[in-house]
Scaffold this motif. Structure first.
Motif, PDB file in Angstrom:
ATOM      1  N   ILE A 114       0.702  -1.021   0.029  1.00 35.96           N
ATOM      2  CA  ILE A 114       0.145   0.170  -0.708  1.00 35.96           C
ATOM      3  C   ILE A 114       0.750   1.091   0.150  1.00 35.96           C
ATOM      4  O   ILE A 114       1.705   1.608   0.757  1.00 35.96           O
ATOM      5  CB  ILE A 114      -1.115   0.165   1.315  1.00 35.96           C
ATOM      6  CG1 ILE A 114      -1.759   1.009   1.137  1.00 35.96           C
ATOM      7  CG2 ILE A 114       0.116  -0.415   2.147  1.00 35.96           C
ATOM      8  CD1 ILE A 114      -2.915   1.151   2.468  1.00 35.96           C
ATOM      9  N   LYS A 115       0.329   2.361  -0.540  1.00 40.88           N
ATOM     10  CA  LYS A 115       1.723   3.276  -0.529  1.00 40.88           C
ATOM     11  C   LYS A 115       0.199   4.753  -0.422  1.00 40.88           C
ATOM     12  O   LYS A 115      -0.914   4.406   0.498  1.00 40.88           O
ATOM     13  CB  LYS A 115       0.750   3.478  -2.450  1.00 40.88           C
ATOM     14  CG  LYS A 115       2.437   3.201  -3.480  1.00 40.88           C
ATOM     15  CD  LYS A 115       3.739   2.746  -2.694  1.00 40.88           C
ATOM     16  CE  LYS A 115       4.426   2.026  -2.987  1.00 40.88           C
ATOM     17  NZ  LYS A 115       5.162   1.242  -2.950  1.00 40.88           N
ATOM     18  N   GLY A 116       1.002   5.581   0.342  1.00 44.31           N
ATOM     19  CA  GLY A 116       0.307   6.689   1.049  1.00 44.31           C
ATOM     20  C   GLY A 116       0.618   7.351   2.076  1.00 44.31           C
ATOM     21  O   GLY A 116       1.947   6.213   2.580  1.00 44.31           O
ATOM     22  N   GLU A 117       0.153   8.370   2.265  1.00 43.22           N
ATOM     23  CA  GLU A 117       0.477   8.715   4.126  1.00 43.22           C
ATOM     24  C   GLU A 117      -0.299   8.989   4.666  1.00 43.22           C
ATOM     25  O   GLU A 117      -1.372   9.414   4.789  1.00 43.22           O
ATOM     26  CB  GLU A 117       1.821   9.593   3.852  1.00 43.22           C
ATOM     27  CG  GLU A 117       1.503  10.999   3.583  1.00 43.22           C
ATOM     28  CD  GLU A 117       3.161  11.435   3.926  1.00 43.22           C
ATOM     29  OE1 GLU A 117       2.276  12.705   3.367  1.00 43.22           O
ATOM     30  OE2 GLU A 117       4.101  11.150   3.373  1.00 43.22           O
ATOM     31  N   SER A 118      -0.802   9.475   6.644  1.00 41.10           N
ATOM     32  CA  SER A 118      -0.807   9.385   6.898  1.00 41.10           C
ATOM     33  C   SER A 118      -2.747   8.994   7.168  1.00 41.10           C
ATOM     34  O   SER A 118      -2.606   7.930   6.738  1.00 41.10           O
ATOM     35  CB  SER A 118      -1.011  10.943   6.938  1.00 41.10           C
ATOM     36  OG  SER A 118      -2.078  11.954   8.426  1.00 41.10           O
ATOM     37  N   GLN A 119      -3.664  10.144   7.021  1.00 41.52           N
ATOM     38  CA  GLN A 119      -4.868   9.505   6.661  1.00 41.52           C
ATOM     39  C   GLN A 119      -5.106   8.773   5.657  1.00 41.52           C
ATOM     40  O   GLN A 119      -6.151   8.293   5.158  1.00 41.52           O
ATOM     41  CB  GLN A 119      -6.211  10.087   6.905  1.00 41.52           C
ATOM     42  CG  GLN A 119      -6.146  11.015   8.074  1.00 41.52           C
ATOM     43  CD  GLN A 119      -6.881  10.118   9.231  1.00 41.52           C
ATOM     44  OE1 GLN A 119      -8.139   9.703   9.031  1.00 41.52           O
ATOM     45  NE2 GLN A 119      -6.029   9.754  10.306  1.00 41.52           N
ATOM     46  N   ALA A 120      -4.179   9.104   4.201  1.00 38.26           N
ATOM     47  CA  ALA A 120      -4.659   8.748   2.550  1.00 38.26           C
ATOM     48  C   ALA A 120      -3.987   7.040   2.398  1.00 38.26           C
ATOM     49  O   ALA A 120      -2.872   6.975   1.407  1.00 38.26           O
ATOM     50  CB  ALA A 120      -3.954   9.219   1.934  1.00 38.26           C
ATOM     51  N   ARG A 121      -4.181   6.089   3.860  1.00 41.01           N
ATOM     52  CA  ARG A 121      -2.860   5.734   3.538  1.00 41.01           C
ATOM     53  C   ARG A 121      -4.269   3.908   3.741  1.00 41.01           C
ATOM     54  O   ARG A 121      -4.241   3.668   5.606  1.00 41.01           O
ATOM     55  CB  ARG A 121      -1.905   5.172   4.335  1.00 41.01           C
ATOM     56  CG  ARG A 121      -1.096   3.812   4.638  1.00 41.01           C
ATOM     57  CD  ARG A 121       0.130   4.034   4.853  1.00 41.01           C
ATOM     58  NE  ARG A 121       1.194   3.496   5.260  1.00 41.01           N
ATOM     59  CZ  ARG A 121       1.970   3.076   4.018  1.00 41.01           C
ATOM     60  NH1 ARG A 121       2.413   3.002   3.248  1.00 41.01           N
ATOM     61  NH2 ARG A 121       2.778   1.755   4.536  1.00 41.01           N
ATOM     62  N   GLY A 122      -5.003   3.513   3.284  1.00 35.94           N
ATOM     63  CA  GLY A 122      -6.187   2.143   3.460  1.00 35.94           C
ATOM     64  C   GLY A 122      -6.832   2.616   4.981  1.00 35.94           C
ATOM     65  O   GLY A 122      -7.196   2.217   6.171  1.00 35.94           O
ATOM     66  N   ASN A 123      -7.681   3.935   4.990  1.00 36.76           N
ATOM     67  CA  ASN A 123      -8.924   4.461   5.420  1.00 36.76           C
ATOM     68  C   ASN A 123      -9.341   3.719   5.417  1.00 36.76           C
ATOM     69  O   ASN A 123     -10.155   3.595   4.477  1.00 36.76           O
ATOM     70  CB  ASN A 123      -8.742   6.134   5.382  1.00 36.76           C
ATOM     71  CG  ASN A 123      -9.056   6.683   6.080  1.00 36.76           C
ATOM     72  OD1 ASN A 123     -10.182   5.918   7.232  1.00 36.76           O
ATOM     73  ND2 ASN A 123      -9.267   7.974   6.696  1.00 36.76           N
ATOM     74  N   SER A 124     -10.617   3.101   6.324  1.00 35.06           N
ATOM     75  CA  SER A 124     -11.653   2.221   6.570  1.00 35.06           C
ATOM     76  C   SER A 124     -12.138   3.168   8.050  1.00 35.06           C
ATOM     77  O   SER A 124     -11.099   3.315   8.292  1.00 35.06           O
ATOM     78  CB  SER A 124     -11.945   1.355   5.892  1.00 35.06           C
ATOM     79  OG  SER A 124     -13.337   0.807   6.722  1.00 35.06           O
TER      80      SER A 124
END
Length: 251
Positions: A114-124
Motif C-alpha cells: 500500500i502507498k500513501g501516508e497519514s490518513q490516505a493509507r488504507g482508511n476505513s
C-alpha cells in the motif's frame, strides 16, 4: 457495714439481667463455606471454537447476505476466497440486523504494498450502532493525528498503544460495547462505552464515548435506539481493505 452490703446487693441486681441476656441470645454458629455459595441459576454453556455457539455470524466467507448499503439495497463489496473487500465508490455497508450491547469480533487486512501516508493509507472505519466510529487505518510506520489513528474513537480518544501488524497481515478487533441510555430530554443517562483489543492488545479500556464522531466539529449527543454495525467506504484510491471472520454476541 450496712453501706457495703447495699453496694454488693446492687451489683448482684445489675448482673442478673446480663446473665439472663447471655442465655437468651446464644453465640451465632460458626461460618461455613456453604453459607456463601449458591448454585442456581447455572450460566448457559457456550462452546468457544471456532466461533462462540451463541454468536451471530455476520460473514461466513461466502456472501454478504447479512449486509446492505445505506439505502437498504444489497451490499456491493467484492467477496473472494473467503474474504470481502471494499469496492470503491459503492458506499458504506451495514448489517441488516440492529444491536444494542454486544461483543464483536472481526478481522481486517491492509493490502501489501500500500502507498500513501497519514490518513490516505488504507482508511476505513467501524461504526458501532452505525454512529460511533472506531478508526481502521494503516498505522504501521505511518504517523497521523493520534485521535485519528487505528483503534481510536475517531476524533475523541487515541488508543493506548499502536498494535498494528504490517500490510499484508491480518489484524483482529475484539470489542465489548455498552449502548447508551437517555433521559427524557435526550441527553445521556449513561453514555456509550467501549473496550477494544487489537491483536489481543488493549487499546481502549471501558472508554466513554462522548457523542457522535464527525470529521468536522465536536461530538453531539443524539438520542437513538439499536443500530447496525457499519463499515466505511472511505473512497481513497489506496484503500482496498479486506475483512473476514465477523461475528457478534448480543449481551
Amino acid at each position: 457495714m450496712k453501706r457495703q452490703n447495699l453496694i454488693i446487693l446492687t451489683g448482684l441486681i445489675v448482673l442478673l439481667p446480663l446473665n439472663a441476656q447471655e442465655k437468651k441470645y446464644p453465640e451465632r454458629a460458626p461460618m461455613t463455606p456453604a453459607m456463601t455459595e449458591y448454585w442456581q441459576p447455572q450460566p448457559p454453556v457456550v462452546t468457544p471454537d471456532p466461533v462462540p455457539s451463541d454468536a451471530i455470524v455476520l460473514f461466513d466467507g461466502k456472501n454478504l447476505s447479512q449486509w446492505e448499503n445505506s439505502k437498504g439495497a444489497p451490499a456491493e463489496w467484492t467477496v473472494h476466497n473467503g474474504v470481502f473487500t471494499v469496492k470503491k465508490g459503492t458506499g458504506d455497508i451495514q448489517t441488516k440486523q440492529k444491536f444494542s450491547d454486544f461483543q464483536l469480533h472481526l478481522e481486517w487486512r491492509i493490502p501489501e504494498g500500500i502507498k500513501g501516508e497519514s490518513q490516505a493509507r488504507g482508511n476505513s472505519g467501524l461504526f458501532l450502532q452505525g454512529i460511533y466510529e472506531i478508526q481502521i487505518l494503516d498505522n504501521y510506520r505511518n504517523e497521523t493525528y493520534v485521535n485519528g489513528q487505528t483503534g481510536s474513537i475517531y476524533k475523541q480518544t487515541p488508543p493506548l498503544v499502536n498494535a498494528m501488524r504490517k500490510p499484508g497481515e491480518w489484524n483482529t478487533y475484539d470489542i465489548i460495547y455498552t449502548a447508551p441510555t437517555f433521559k427524557k430530554d435526550g441527553t445521556y443517562r449513561t453514555p456509550p462505552t467501549v473496550t477494544l483489543l487489537q491483536n489481543g492488545i488493549l487499546l481502549q479500556n471501558n472508554t466513554i464515548i462522548r457523542g457522535t464522531t464527525p470529521y468536522v466539529g465536536f461530538p453531539e449527543v443524539k438520542e437513538h435506539g439499536p443500530g447496525p454495525i457499519k463499515l466505511q467506504d472511505h473512497g481513497d484510491p489506496s484503500q482496498p481493505i479486506s475483512f473476514r471472520n465477523i461475528w457478534i454476541r448480543e449481551l
